[in-house]
Design a protein around this motif. Structure first.
Motif, short mmCIF file in Angstrom:
data_model
loop_
_atom_site.label_atom_id
_atom_site.label_comp_id
_atom_site.label_asym_id
_atom_site.label_seq_id
_atom_site.Cartn_x
_atom_site.Cartn_y
_atom_site.Cartn_z
N MET A 1 -7.24 52.93 48.94
CA MET A 1 -6.48 51.85 49.57
C MET A 1 -6.94 50.49 49.03
N THR B 1 -9.35 45.07 52.12
CA THR B 1 -8.85 44.39 53.30
C THR B 1 -9.34 42.95 53.32
N TRP C 1 3.69 53.60 55.12
CA TRP C 1 2.87 54.22 54.07
C TRP C 1 3.26 55.69 53.90
N HIS D 1 0.24 50.16 47.60
CA HIS D 1 -0.51 49.01 48.11
C HIS D 1 0.34 48.33 49.19
N GLN D 2 -0.28 47.92 50.25
CA GLN D 2 0.45 47.24 51.33
C GLN D 2 -0.16 45.87 51.59
N THR D 3 0.70 44.88 51.77
CA THR D 3 0.28 43.52 52.08
C THR D 3 1.10 43.01 53.26
N GLY E 1 -6.65 43.84 58.55
CA GLY E 1 -5.96 44.86 57.78
C GLY E 1 -6.61 46.22 57.79
N TYR F 1 -5.02 47.77 54.65
CA TYR F 1 -4.00 47.02 53.93
C TYR F 1 -4.45 45.57 53.81
#
Length: 303
Positions: A1, A4, A112, A127-129, A140, A151
């Motif tokens: 991941m 954060t 996700w 990838h998460q924002t 996150g 994230y």
């Protein structure tokens, strides 16, 4: 991941919470849509400034799907797929969130899972924002039982460097910064005025007018000084301001007419305009009828 970036613990409302930079008005606007339009027009600046990713010139960036078809439809704000020359595809999911909601982090897990279900594990990296325009977002990291999700978090007022943002088409975001330079309004207005794409100019204008009310009014003045009245008239906030001015004009006209009615009936007296304003606010038409029917000054004052 992805790593954060911890956020602060302040709560925030959808458009008028307890952030340091409040929303200007309570009118409902397409806030997510404006962000989406701004980000999708500037993918490399978005990935660099908001996702912390330096994108090589050889990388091709395309729009990814924002809808995940599962038992119930789930819509993500923005997805970019960055295709590298080595065949690896980085999937960047960007979510814009203004309000802390109880189900938000669970939704991030759902997003996700939906992306993992869609994209091949060996070739794709997810990838998460999360962008919190007013700050005060969740850190996150989410854990429940044996599940863990990390994230990236961007609290716009604290995390973005306004000087760096002002050098890009994402310049309006600098208006939310707690470290904004004194000339931020003029520089954002310059950026908008220099934008050659009419649609993007409109998006940047709308985004700027969602800043704090005092800043939004300064933006209006700055854009008007650059001859952009037509552009402002097209914006939702511009139309709102025009309506406010029209209503103000109507009210002032009614006050003037009420003042003339009172003056013609009673002559000059102390508090003439104040009484006119009071009678207009109470019921303009009814009070004009009372004056014409012979109501005394004391009766009008007591009403």
């Amino acid at each position: 991941m992805p790593p954060t970036t911890a956020g602060s613990g302040r709560k925030t409302g959808k458009r008028s919470g307890t952030s340091r930079v409040p929303r200007p008005r309570e009118a409902i606007r397409d806030y997510d849509g404006l962000f989406k339009a701004l980000l999708e027009a500037n993918p490399k600046d978005t990935l660099r400034l908001l996702c912390g990713v330096e994108v090589d010139e050889a990388v091709v960036i395309v729009d990814g799907p924002t809808e995940i078809n599962r038992k119930r439809s789930m819509h993500m704000d923005k997805v970019f797929a960055a295709l590298a020359t080595d065949g690896i595809v980085d999937i960047h999911h960007i979510e814009v969130q203004v309000q802390r909601t109880a189900d938000f982090q669970v939704r991030m897990v759902g997003y996700w899972v939906g992306l993992a279900d869609k994209y091949d594990e060996s070739k794709h990296r997810i990838h998460q924002t999360v962008i919190w325009p007013d700050g005060g977002g969740y850190p996150g990291s989410f854990q429940r039982d044996c599940l863990s999700l990390d994230y990236r978090v961007v609290n716009v007022p604290e995390d973005l460097d306004p000087e760096e943002v002002l050098r890009t088409p994402l310049a309006p975001l600098a208006l939310w910064s707690t470290r904004r330079p004194p000339d931020v309004v003029e520089r954002v207005a310059d950026r908008i005025a220099a934008q050659t794409d009419p649609e993007q100019r409109l998006v940047q204008t709308e985004m700027s007018l969602l800043a704090a009310e005092d800043i939004a009014r300064q933006i209006v003045t700055a854009l008007r000084s650059r001859g952009m009245r037509f552009n402002l008239a097209e914006t939702e906030v511009g139309r709102e301001i025009a309506e406010e001015n029209l209503n103000l004009g109507r009210e002032e006209g009614l006050v003037r007419s009420m003042t003339l009615f009172l003056q013609s009936r009673f002559g000059e007296f102390a508090g003439l305009e104040d009484l006119a304003r009071k009678l207009v606010a109470d019921d303009h038409a009814a009070n004009v009828a009372r004056i014409m029917s012979g109501a005394s000054l004391n009766e009008l004052r007591k009403s």
